[in-house]
Write a protein that holds these residues in place. Structure first.
Motif, PDB file in Angstrom:
ATOM      1  N   ALA A 100     -32.163  30.282 -34.070  1.00  0.00           N
ATOM      2  CA  ALA A 100     -31.791  29.271 -35.234  1.00  0.00           C
ATOM      3  C   ALA A 100     -30.633  28.268 -34.612  1.00  0.00           C
ATOM      4  O   ALA A 100     -30.944  27.002 -35.008  1.00  0.00           O
ATOM      5  CB  ALA A 100     -30.724  30.055 -36.155  1.00  0.00           C
ATOM      6  N   VAL A 101     -30.098  28.467 -33.444  1.00  0.00           N
ATOM      7  CA  VAL A 101     -29.182  27.542 -32.956  1.00  0.00           C
ATOM      8  C   VAL A 101     -30.004  26.537 -32.157  1.00  0.00           C
ATOM      9  O   VAL A 101     -29.926  25.102 -32.302  1.00  0.00           O
ATOM     10  CB  VAL A 101     -28.175  28.151 -31.915  1.00  0.00           C
ATOM     11  N   ILE A 106     -28.166  24.203 -36.091  1.00  0.00           N
ATOM     12  CA  ILE A 106     -26.885  24.572 -36.946  1.00  0.00           C
ATOM     13  C   ILE A 106     -25.761  25.137 -36.481  1.00  0.00           C
ATOM     14  O   ILE A 106     -26.038  25.567 -35.142  1.00  0.00           O
ATOM     15  CB  ILE A 106     -27.398  25.463 -38.368  1.00  0.00           C
ATOM     16  N   ASN A 107     -24.641  25.045 -36.847  1.00  0.00           N
ATOM     17  CA  ASN A 107     -23.578  25.532 -36.303  1.00  0.00           C
ATOM     18  C   ASN A 107     -23.730  27.239 -35.763  1.00  0.00           C
ATOM     19  O   ASN A 107     -24.490  27.846 -36.568  1.00  0.00           O
ATOM     20  CB  ASN A 107     -22.314  25.682 -37.467  1.00  0.00           C
ATOM     21  N   SER A 108     -23.202  27.241 -34.653  1.00  0.00           N
ATOM     22  CA  SER A 108     -23.607  28.856 -34.307  1.00  0.00           C
ATOM     23  C   SER A 108     -23.316  29.915 -34.903  1.00  0.00           C
ATOM     24  O   SER A 108     -23.886  30.935 -35.219  1.00  0.00           O
ATOM     25  CB  SER A 108     -22.730  28.890 -32.911  1.00  0.00           C
ATOM     26  N   PHE A 109     -22.107  29.933 -35.725  1.00  0.00           N
ATOM     27  CA  PHE A 109     -21.551  31.104 -36.705  1.00  0.00           C
ATOM     28  C   PHE A 109     -22.229  31.102 -38.157  1.00  0.00           C
ATOM     29  O   PHE A 109     -22.578  32.162 -38.574  1.00  0.00           O
ATOM     30  CB  PHE A 109     -20.177  30.853 -36.705  1.00  0.00           C
ATOM     31  N   VAL A 110     -22.764  29.930 -38.313  1.00  0.00           N
ATOM     32  CA  VAL A 110     -23.640  30.030 -39.421  1.00  0.00           C
ATOM     33  C   VAL A 110     -25.042  30.539 -39.338  1.00  0.00           C
ATOM     34  O   VAL A 110     -25.682  31.353 -39.803  1.00  0.00           O
ATOM     35  CB  VAL A 110     -24.017  28.401 -39.945  1.00  0.00           C
ATOM     36  N   ALA A 111     -25.291  30.299 -37.968  1.00  0.00           N
ATOM     37  CA  ALA A 111     -26.616  30.795 -37.525  1.00  0.00           C
ATOM     38  C   ALA A 111     -26.509  32.368 -37.310  1.00  0.00           C
ATOM     39  O   ALA A 111     -27.647  32.950 -37.688  1.00  0.00           O
ATOM     40  CB  ALA A 111     -26.882  30.290 -35.981  1.00  0.00           C
ATOM     41  N   VAL A 168     -29.023  30.944 -24.778  1.00  0.00           N
ATOM     42  CA  VAL A 168     -28.510  30.288 -26.164  1.00  0.00           C
ATOM     43  C   VAL A 168     -27.408  29.298 -25.852  1.00  0.00           C
ATOM     44  O   VAL A 168     -26.380  29.556 -25.097  1.00  0.00           O
ATOM     45  CB  VAL A 168     -27.872  31.682 -26.771  1.00  0.00           C
ATOM     46  N   PRO A 169     -27.410  28.294 -26.356  1.00  0.00           N
ATOM     47  CA  PRO A 169     -26.232  27.336 -26.087  1.00  0.00           C
ATOM     48  C   PRO A 169     -25.125  27.694 -26.596  1.00  0.00           C
ATOM     49  O   PRO A 169     -24.879  28.500 -27.463  1.00  0.00           O
ATOM     50  CB  PRO A 169     -26.662  26.028 -27.267  1.00  0.00           C
ATOM     51  N   ARG A 170     -24.073  27.428 -26.041  1.00  0.00           N
ATOM     52  CA  ARG A 170     -22.614  28.087 -26.267  1.00  0.00           C
ATOM     53  C   ARG A 170     -22.068  27.210 -27.373  1.00  0.00           C
ATOM     54  O   ARG A 170     -21.967  26.150 -27.415  1.00  0.00           O
ATOM     55  CB  ARG A 170     -21.641  28.006 -24.815  1.00  0.00           C
ATOM     56  N   PRO A 171     -21.288  27.881 -27.995  1.00  0.00           N
ATOM     57  CA  PRO A 171     -20.567  27.491 -29.093  1.00  0.00           C
ATOM     58  C   PRO A 171     -19.297  26.439 -28.805  1.00  0.00           C
ATOM     59  O   PRO A 171     -19.151  25.568 -29.599  1.00  0.00           O
ATOM     60  CB  PRO A 171     -20.008  28.342 -30.121  1.00  0.00           C
ATOM     61  N   PHE A 172     -18.710  26.872 -27.508  1.00  0.00           N
ATOM     62  CA  PHE A 172     -17.676  26.256 -26.963  1.00  0.00           C
ATOM     63  C   PHE A 172     -17.947  25.471 -25.732  1.00  0.00           C
ATOM     64  O   PHE A 172     -17.669  26.383 -24.888  1.00  0.00           O
ATOM     65  CB  PHE A 172     -16.211  27.123 -27.062  1.00  0.00           C
ATOM     66  N   PRO A 173     -18.735  24.592 -25.766  1.00  0.00           N
ATOM     67  CA  PRO A 173     -19.315  24.158 -24.291  1.00  0.00           C
ATOM     68  C   PRO A 173     -18.257  23.811 -23.263  1.00  0.00           C
ATOM     69  O   PRO A 173     -18.352  23.844 -22.083  1.00  0.00           O
ATOM     70  CB  PRO A 173     -20.224  23.083 -24.721  1.00  0.00           C
ATOM     71  N   ASP A 174     -16.940  23.318 -23.677  1.00  0.00           N
ATOM     72  CA  ASP A 174     -16.019  22.882 -22.661  1.00  0.00           C
ATOM     73  C   ASP A 174     -15.072  23.893 -22.230  1.00  0.00           C
ATOM     74  O   ASP A 174     -14.223  23.728 -21.597  1.00  0.00           O
ATOM     75  CB  ASP A 174     -15.281  21.660 -23.555  1.00  0.00           C
TER      76      ASP A 174
END
Lengths: 385, 257
Positions: A100-101, A106-111, A168-174
């Protein structure tokens, strides 16, 4: 009655009140809620104590197990239907979140939520078929589900990435790694609170009463008009939904999914082992089991590396639990506290004392001379009246 | 023989007409069995092992389908209805050998009996009612049911069955596992069910004792009714006493225990 005096002396008032207090702690209305707050608060200190990022990540893994095992217990503990394939819904939750991400952006947590809802619906279909059988057959069906999904996710490379995995792309990349672990530790802790409260709500509800009746005797429950098939499915759906959330958050934390781990039958049975070890009849049983087994697994990995040694140890632990603590370590602990108590009462003696107190009261109220010849059964006294 | 539109008699709660039933592909157990239970009446089925007594109860409660024949409940044709539907229509089945939920409290057991009742106030009313009928239930309300004696557990079980306010209760071998003293107490509790306005269809191995407190007796053999009549008359029949009631002579001998 010859044993009257024995029972009388065996039950000392101070001891029995201690036991009663212990019992009220377990069954009171607010007791367990306070317990959840305390437990979460204690666990929240771990990031302050953890010496290094590794210890912090181990904490995340143990919490992940705890959420998973508590969600499992909502089905396995309350209904007695032991699923060894719950990881199927964990894996689906994590892959669903990842896909989904990646594809919906969409936003990771919505996913996570979206994936969990879809998995919850899938689990209703799966449960509808699987819950037609009981006992060993149910266990085998749940294992089969995992094996089928493992094959599908390994082979369907274009979607799942196959054996090379899905990033899976990270929700907090930095965010740096230690900080990342810390944030996810607290996210999992919040999730644990959610799952514990969910378990508590179901446990206390009419649904929970019916599920426990099913656990004891499904035919009897059915004869009382309880729609057993529907309620089992409801419990299964809630349990799988929560499991899928755990899987989704895991995907965001770990960031790399491989079917061999996401649909790992061994890990799946270890989750069941955690719940059984801690005690399936207890709110905190699966959490305690997860802490014990989770720490042990990390310990073996750290000291013996990637051997099969931890599998042997897990097997031995499972045998030990079944033989010596079939109701879990929490039951063992409760029994120990009872035995060490000054009164050394069993539950039976307690209730005998209750009855006697009631009988004395009634005899006194009646003012009759019946007090001397107390029969052991209030039923017969009552029908004599 | 009742007409095709069923029993018109308001007083008939449960009626089986010419029922044929059996298990799987095996031979029929019931071969044209009929029985009638009227309001506030205890009907006792007696007969040798394998006569089909328990099968009658399974058919009546919808656990087993019929091959032919009709089941009537409160004047409606309920042949083939599910146990849950029958429960809502006023029929409660206390299964053989199954007792209370031992790990749950008396309260939880009784409340489970009222699971199909949605209205909370009605449930609480009925709780008060069953407590008044069975004092043990009130006295041991918070106790784990498995810790009660066999006789007390039976009372909890009866109370649980009453929570749906049934018109008829099916009792399958209620004396199973009880000693003679408890059995006597249990039979007294069955009479209480009748006093509460409930009809009872009873299956008992303990035939003589059961007939003594029943209104109607019905002797079953080979899946058919062998003889039916007022319980007192069956007890007094010396031939029946020989064949089905433990071989002791009826008549004057029946009164002596």
């Amino acid at each position: 009655m010859p044993n009257d005096s024995e029972v009388r002396t065996a039950v000392a008032p101070p001891g029995s009140t201690a036991v009663a207090r212990l019992r009220s702690l377990g069954s009171g209305r607010t007791g367990p809620l306070v317990g959840i707050v305390v437990v979460i608060a204690v666990l929240a200190t771990w990031p302050l104590l953890a010496a290094n990022p590794y210890m912090l990540s181990a904490g995340v893994i143990v919490l992940n197990f705890a959420v998973f095992a508590t969600a499992w217990n909502l089905m396995g503990g309350l209904t007695g239907y032991v699923s060894l394939g719950h990881i199927a819904f964990f894996g689906l939750g994590s892959y669903g979140t990842g896909l989904a991400v990646i594809h919906l952006g969409i936003n990771s947590f919505v996913a996570v939520l979206l994936a969990a809802i879809v998995v919850g619906l899938i689990s209703l279909l799966v449960g509808w078929a699987a819950l037609r059988v009981r006992g060993a057959s149910f266990v085998i069906v749940t294992i089969a589900i995992v094996l089928v999904l493992l094959l599908v996710f390994q082979s369907w490379r274009s979607v799942t990435g196959g054996s090379s995995g899905l990033v899976v792309p990270r929700p907090f990349p930095d965010m740096l790694r230690p900080e990342h672990h810390r944030v996810f530790f607290y996210i999992f802790l919040g999730l644990l609170a959610l799952v514990l409260v969910s378990y508590l709500v179901v446990d206390r509800s009419r649904l929970g009463q019916a599920l426990k009746a099913i656990r004891e005797d499904e035919d009897k429950a059915q004869s009382l008009g309880i729609p057993t098939a529907l309620l089992k499915l409801a419990a299964f759906g809630i349990s799988c939904f929560l499991t899928a959330i755990a899987g989704g958050v895991y995907a965001l934390w770990f960031g790399d999914l491989d079917p061999i781990f996401q649909f790992d039958v061994v890990l799946s049975s270890q989750i069941a082992l955690m719940a059984l070890l801690g005690g399936v009849r207890y709110l905190f049983g699966p959490l305690v089991g997860a802490i014990i087994v989770g720490s042990a697994l990390e310990y073996f990995l750290l000291n013996f590396g990637e051997t099969q040694f931890h599998l042997v140890a897990t097997g031995l632990l499972l045998v030990a639990v079944v033989l010596f603590a079939p109701d879990g370590v929490l039951a063992l602990g409760a029994a120990l506290i009872r035995r060490l108590g000054p009164s050394a009462t069993s539950i039976r003696e307690m209730s005998a004392a209750d009855v006697r107190a009631q009988q004395d009261e009634r005899a006194a109220a009646r003012g009759a001379g019946a007090g001397g010849s107390v029969t052991e059964e209030p039923s017969e006294r009552a029908s004599d009246d | 023989m009742p007409g095709p539109d069923g029993p018109a008699d308001e007083q008939v709660v449960l009626r089986l007409d010419e029922v044929q039933a059996g298990y799987g592909k095996a031979a029929l157990v019931l071969r044209g069995f009929s029985v009638e239970v009227r309001r506030g009446e205890i009907v006792c089925l007696v007969g040798p092992n394998g006569a089909g007594k328990s099968t009658v109860l399974k058919v009546a409660s919808g656990l087993l389908g019929v091959r032919s024949g009709t089941v009537w409940l409160n004047g409606a044709d309920v042949t083939g209805a599910k146990p849950q539907d029958l429960l809502r229509r006023g029929l409660s089945h206390v299964l053989q050998g199954h007792s209370v939920f031992r790990e749950m409290t008396v309260e939880e057991n009784v409340m489970l009996g009222g699971y199909t009742v949605d209205d909370r106030a009605t449930v609480m009313d009925r709780v008060e009612f069953v407590k008044s009928v069975f004092p043990v239930v009130a006295e041991r309300w918070g106790t784990t049911a498995g810790l009660l004696s066999g006789g007390q557990q039976k009372q909890v079980e009866f109370a649980r069955a009453l929570m749906v306010r049934p018109d008829v209760v099916l009792l399958d071998e209620p004396s199973m596992g009880l000693d003679p003293k408890r059995t006597a107490g249990m039979f007294e509790q069955v009479s209480r069910l009748r006093e509460a306005g409930v009809a009872v269809l009873l299956v008992e191995q303990n035939a003589r004792r059961a007939l003594e407190m029943s209104d109607i007796g019905c002797v079953l053999d080979l899946g058919r009714v062998f003889v039916r009549g007022p319980a007192a008359e069956l007890l007094a029949d010396p031939q029946l006493g020989d064949l089905y009631l433990g071989g002791r002579p009826g008549g004057d001998g029946a009164a002596a225990s």
